[in-house]
Scaffold this motif. Sequence first.
Motif, short mmCIF file in Angstrom:
data_model
loop_
_atom_site.label_atom_id
_atom_site.label_comp_id
_atom_site.label_asym_id
_atom_site.label_seq_id
_atom_site.Cartn_x
_atom_site.Cartn_y
_atom_site.Cartn_z
N ARG A 59 4.86 9.02 24.39
CA ARG A 59 5.28 8.83 23.01
C ARG A 59 6.02 10.08 22.54
O ARG A 59 5.49 11.18 22.64
CB ARG A 59 4.07 8.58 22.11
CG ARG A 59 3.19 7.44 22.59
CD ARG A 59 1.94 7.32 21.74
NE ARG A 59 1.03 6.29 22.26
CZ ARG A 59 -0.11 5.94 21.68
NH1 ARG A 59 -0.49 6.55 20.56
NH2 ARG A 59 -0.85 5.00 22.20
N ILE A 60 7.24 9.89 22.06
CA ILE A 60 8.04 11.04 21.65
C ILE A 60 8.72 10.75 20.32
O ILE A 60 8.94 9.60 19.93
CB ILE A 60 9.11 11.43 22.70
CG1 ILE A 60 10.06 10.26 22.95
CG2 ILE A 60 8.47 11.87 23.99
CD1 ILE A 60 11.18 10.60 23.90
N CYS A 61 9.05 11.83 19.62
CA CYS A 61 9.77 11.75 18.34
C CYS A 61 10.99 12.66 18.43
O CYS A 61 10.85 13.85 18.74
CB CYS A 61 8.86 12.16 17.18
SG CYS A 61 9.73 12.36 15.60
N VAL A 71 5.48 14.97 11.10
CA VAL A 71 5.10 15.59 12.37
C VAL A 71 3.58 15.59 12.54
O VAL A 71 3.05 15.30 13.63
CB VAL A 71 5.66 17.02 12.45
CG1 VAL A 71 5.06 17.78 13.64
CG2 VAL A 71 7.19 16.98 12.57
N GLU A 72 2.85 15.91 11.47
CA GLU A 72 1.38 15.90 11.55
C GLU A 72 0.86 14.51 11.91
O GLU A 72 -0.04 14.35 12.74
CB GLU A 72 0.79 16.35 10.22
CG GLU A 72 0.99 17.84 9.92
CD GLU A 72 0.43 18.23 8.56
OE1 GLU A 72 -0.11 17.33 7.87
OE2 GLU A 72 0.52 19.41 8.20
N LEU A 73 1.43 13.48 11.27
CA LEU A 73 0.99 12.12 11.54
C LEU A 73 1.27 11.72 12.99
O LEU A 73 0.38 11.24 13.70
CB LEU A 73 1.71 11.15 10.59
CG LEU A 73 1.51 9.66 10.91
CD1 LEU A 73 0.07 9.25 10.68
CD2 LEU A 73 2.46 8.80 10.07
N LEU A 74 2.51 11.94 13.43
CA LEU A 74 2.87 11.51 14.78
C LEU A 74 2.13 12.32 15.85
O LEU A 74 1.77 11.79 16.90
CB LEU A 74 4.39 11.63 14.97
CG LEU A 74 5.22 10.65 14.13
CD1 LEU A 74 6.71 10.88 14.35
CD2 LEU A 74 4.86 9.21 14.46
N THR A 75 1.90 13.60 15.57
CA THR A 75 1.14 14.41 16.53
C THR A 75 -0.27 13.86 16.68
O THR A 75 -0.82 13.81 17.79
CB THR A 75 1.10 15.87 16.06
OG1 THR A 75 2.44 16.37 15.93
CG2 THR A 75 0.36 16.73 17.07
#
Length: 584
Positions: free
Chosen positions: A446-448, A466-470
């Motif tokens: 999974r990448i952003c 970023v906090e959510l996706l991390t």
Amino acid sequence: MISFPIFTRTIPSPMKKIEQQFVQGSAGKTVSVSTDATPRWKQTPGLVQASSEELEASAAARVEFDQGRVEDARRLLVPHTESARIPATLVTLGRICIAEAQLDEAAQWLARAEKHFPEDPQVWKACAVLFRLLQRPEDELSYRRKLVFLVPRPSAAALLAFVQAFAKVHAGPVDPPLGELQFVSRKLEELPTAHAATAPMRQEIAQHLYQFKALQSYARRHLEAVQPCPSGSRDVSAAWLSMLQWCSRSDIPCRRAVELGKPGRRPLLAKLARVAVMPTLGWIPLLDEEKVILDGFGTRRPLLDHELAGSPFLLNRAGRRTELRMPRELPLIDTPALLVGGAPDYDGFLLDSLGALAIAETLEASAELPLVVNGDLTPQQNELLTMLGKPEASRIQVKPEQPVRFAELWVPSKAVSAGGWVDPLLPRWCRQRLAPALSRDAPPSRICFLGGSLKGCQIANETLLVELLTSWGYEIIRMDSLGLSEQIRRIVTAGYIVSAAGSGLAAMIFAPPGAKIVALADQVTMRSVTDRRFDSLATACEHELSWLECAPSGRSAMTLPFEATITVDLAQLISTLRRQHIDS
């Protein structure tokens, strides 16, 4: 002499419908706007007997708004919202709402402004802007028409806005009545040509006039007035032809893959003689001696001179005729070469230049041919060509401002069409050539993508995103600070991708088939033509692409596609990710 019925009849007001819906929260009284009626504010003097406080607040709010301080402008006008007595107050409130993408509230203020001040040009202008954003071109045109025909000396900006709205309404194949455009042309000639701000507007108006065959002489006259041809240059009037049509007509050696692409879009490689290329013209091959431009290479519309200073592209008539300006003498390169070109942006280079290489290799172009590329390649573009076995010594670099003529040039067709269709050959070739040794058996990652300085939507709440996706196990990739080989190494196993709409989204080309992608964009970007390329690219890559509409931040509602600052609705993003069957 041309007569205009607009001067002798009542002009219907599109704002009547909006007023009926919004004024005081109920159906309002229908207001008719007549060009020969006594202005309503003169009939009702009380409406203009504004207090000195309102006058000062209105003037200060306008200054704050024009300097981008929208919230400060609204705060100054809050005490006067219920008792506004001058058009400037109502119009500024409408403009504030438009800037904040609150179009319903803007409609209320502007309906109220037109009710009391139906003859005020600043009200007409604000209403025209509102209807442009509401995508109601006929209604926008009615207000633009007032600003041109009912104002004694319309500005160049007003004339240009009218012509733009006219072109949207009459975009069909049948030429509309051209009397109004001829009137605009005469008004334009009355304006001072030396004014710096007038020249680019006059050029753009000339471009719109050039669309109509009967008005091409008007267009050339305006262009010559603001930009006479220098002694060291020459103007060329050329026709657009497809490369296949030109090759068939001229018996030019070419190769074509009959089993690839769509019918009519089969990959093609042609050997052209005495052909000129111009980086500022999008690397479109030009046979100026035959007055022919090879169509089908413009995956993006080449910018006109009034859009990009120094562009040789002056006027263009719907892809059939064009006016160019080029040097009288061009340097000649005798060495046979392969045209690859090079766009300055990340996605343009991946799709256009790699597409040219993919088609050339598929059609077995000689590996010894040097590549014709942009002289201003970025470090990532240099790295990419080196990875493909094309070091700097095997390239002919052409400076953006210097067109060049080639005695012999092999020209591949494009893997991405002007309409946005992407040949599946391109992602297959990229995976085979750039990531052949990387394992695809690893579990999907999974990448952003975060574009940084790359062109694209910027995210106002990036830290929270970023906090959510991390927390969901996403790896954050900043596309502008990571080498291309490292980008590919991380993307080649990506099963889930989140990215703001922009250049970096094109990196999906390296992801394995079946990847699920969420693109974050504002409404303007989602409705633009450019985003179709990403939809087509996802289809060619066999990905699943979902668009998540995000709210624009500040004045971003009025920006161009891919230039907005957006605020991501994190709850909506979580819902979208869950629909993609991801378990947190």
